[in-house]
Design an enzyme around this catalytic site. Sequence first.
Site, PDB file in Angstrom:
ATOM      1  N   CYS A  16       0.815  -1.218   0.000  1.00  0.00           N
ATOM      2  CA  CYS A  16       0.000   0.000   0.000  1.00  0.00           C
ATOM      3  C   CYS A  16       0.847   1.266   0.000  1.00  0.00           C
ATOM      4  CB  CYS A  16      -0.939   0.001   1.207  1.00  0.00           C
ATOM      5  SG  CYS A  16      -2.265  -1.214   1.055  1.00  0.00           S
ATOM      6  N   LYS A  19       0.533   3.509  -3.171  1.00  0.00           N
ATOM      7  CA  LYS A  19      -0.661   4.299  -3.458  1.00  0.00           C
ATOM      8  C   LYS A  19      -0.270   5.680  -3.991  1.00  0.00           C
ATOM      9  CE  LYS A  19      -4.428   2.840  -0.372  1.00  0.00           C
ATOM     10  NZ  LYS A  19      -5.284   3.300   0.746  1.00  0.00           N
ATOM     11  N   THR A  47     -17.536  10.130   0.135  1.00  0.00           N
ATOM     12  CA  THR A  47     -16.598  10.076   1.259  1.00  0.00           C
ATOM     13  C   THR A  47     -15.457   9.141   0.892  1.00  0.00           C
ATOM     14  OG1 THR A  47     -17.821   8.244   2.290  1.00  0.00           O
ATOM     15  CG2 THR A  47     -18.411  10.482   2.969  1.00  0.00           C
ATOM     16  N   ASP A  49     -14.425   6.326   1.617  1.00  0.00           N
ATOM     17  CA  ASP A  49     -14.738   5.074   2.290  1.00  0.00           C
ATOM     18  C   ASP A  49     -14.019   3.901   1.650  1.00  0.00           C
ATOM     19  OD1 ASP A  49     -16.134   3.641   4.353  1.00  0.00           O
ATOM     20  OD2 ASP A  49     -17.714   5.138   4.152  1.00  0.00           O
ATOM     21  N   ASP A  50     -14.163   2.722   2.264  1.00  0.00           N
ATOM     22  CA  ASP A  50     -13.383   1.559   1.881  1.00  0.00           C
ATOM     23  C   ASP A  50     -13.963   0.787   0.715  1.00  0.00           C
ATOM     24  OD1 ASP A  50     -11.299   1.602   4.029  1.00  0.00           O
ATOM     25  OD2 ASP A  50     -13.084   1.516   5.285  1.00  0.00           O
ATOM     26  N   ASP A  90     -11.394  -4.597   2.907  1.00  0.00           N
ATOM     27  CA  ASP A  90     -12.335  -3.511   2.643  1.00  0.00           C
ATOM     28  C   ASP A  90     -13.783  -3.931   2.895  1.00  0.00           C
ATOM     29  OD1 ASP A  90     -10.362  -1.722   1.959  1.00  0.00           O
ATOM     30  OD2 ASP A  90     -10.504  -2.108  -0.191  1.00  0.00           O
ATOM     31  N   HIS A 139      -8.628 -11.086 -14.427  1.00  0.00           N
ATOM     32  CA  HIS A 139      -8.085 -10.528 -15.654  1.00  0.00           C
ATOM     33  C   HIS A 139      -6.591 -10.333 -15.483  1.00  0.00           C
ATOM     34  CE1 HIS A 139      -8.218  -8.521 -19.501  1.00  0.00           C
ATOM     35  NE2 HIS A 139      -7.596  -7.463 -19.015  1.00  0.00           N
ATOM     36  N   SER A 140      -5.838 -10.535 -16.573  1.00  0.00           N
ATOM     37  CA  SER A 140      -4.385 -10.406 -16.509  1.00  0.00           C
ATOM     38  C   SER A 140      -3.874  -9.620 -17.708  1.00  0.00           C
ATOM     39  CB  SER A 140      -3.727 -11.787 -16.478  1.00  0.00           C
ATOM     40  OG  SER A 140      -4.066 -12.521 -17.649  1.00  0.00           O
ATOM     41  N   ASP A 226     -10.339   0.691   7.538  1.00  0.00           N
ATOM     42  CA  ASP A 226      -9.077  -0.018   7.738  1.00  0.00           C
ATOM     43  C   ASP A 226      -7.914   0.915   7.454  1.00  0.00           C
ATOM     44  OD1 ASP A 226      -9.363  -0.034   4.970  1.00  0.00           O
ATOM     45  OD2 ASP A 226      -8.781  -2.120   4.718  1.00  0.00           O
TER      46      ASP A 226
END
Length: 348
Positions: A16, A19, A47, A49-50, A90, A139-140, A226
């Site tokens: 993370c 980010k 907002t 939010d997760d 999440d 998906h790749s 989180d």
Amino acid sequence: MSDSPRLTSLAHGGGCGCKLDPEILRKLLADQPAAGRFERLLVGNETADDAAVWEQEDGTCIIATTDFFTPMVDDPEDFGRIAATNAISDVYAMGGRPIFALAILGMPVGKIAPEVVARILRGGAEKCGEAGIPVAGGHSIDTPEPIYGLAVIGTCRREAVRRNADAVAGDALILTKPVGVGVYSAAIKREALDEAGYRDFVATTTLLNRVGTDLATDPAVHAITDVTGFGILGHGLELARGAGLTLVLDVGALPLLPLAEGLAREGYVTGASHRNWTAFGSHVDLPAEMPDWRRHLLTDPQTSGGLLVSCAGEAAHGILDRIRAAGYPAARIIGRMEEGAPRIRVEG
């Protein structure tokens, strides 16, 4: 495997911590159209939010989220397990129960052996199995850096939805996992973390936040989020802004991974920690003479971090006992919500 490069050597950041800068993200989202005109969209992009939440006619809510990142460890299975745990979190943070996932995979073809990629997918599927959900597809694509994560779908009843914007003045704040994942990641990148430290790192980043589903059934629990890439200050500030309140953080009560303080003192700090402070430090009041290493831990990006729970003050110790009994021994009461401007005041 011996001929394959270290996964972390192929990524400019990890977990993370890769980010987008939070201030850049705010600017990017500022001009996006609000999704609020859809009556059944209970939680959208209004907002920070997760996950998104959509209510169906029978009162069942669909929770949808996606999360993916570059490697913060070199072991393929561990990378898959950590990324999956982080993505599923999440849904738990919204008060829901996950029901299935879709894999998101980007790999530098020709740089990583197919069997290594298979191990990443296996690690993610293993963690989904522990959460009781299948990986139902995905998906790749071919990418310059390794990327793995999940889109996760969950459900809950409307009354169980827990946003990050509904904290109440007088609430106590509980954090369910220790802080320090970012400084551990920096040490891993420089091959400076010992085996015991690595075990602690993997243990906390692969601990599912499933206690969020149970907490959402308690009316004394008002808000949940989180703690991930923006650190305890960044995600705490989202809580404060959503509620229009001041968040008071007791820095001495903050649970830390065993080596976090020592690593931070030695300078194992991520670039994301500096970016986080630049983005929202003007909204934080720190004690006089706070050392830099401690401030860095407050902005330390957490990959697959704990839940930050805002609950009625009088119920906090009972809720804390339940959280610890559910398998989160590091959980602590770390602060409170007060009337005041939406910012953070650090004490202790």
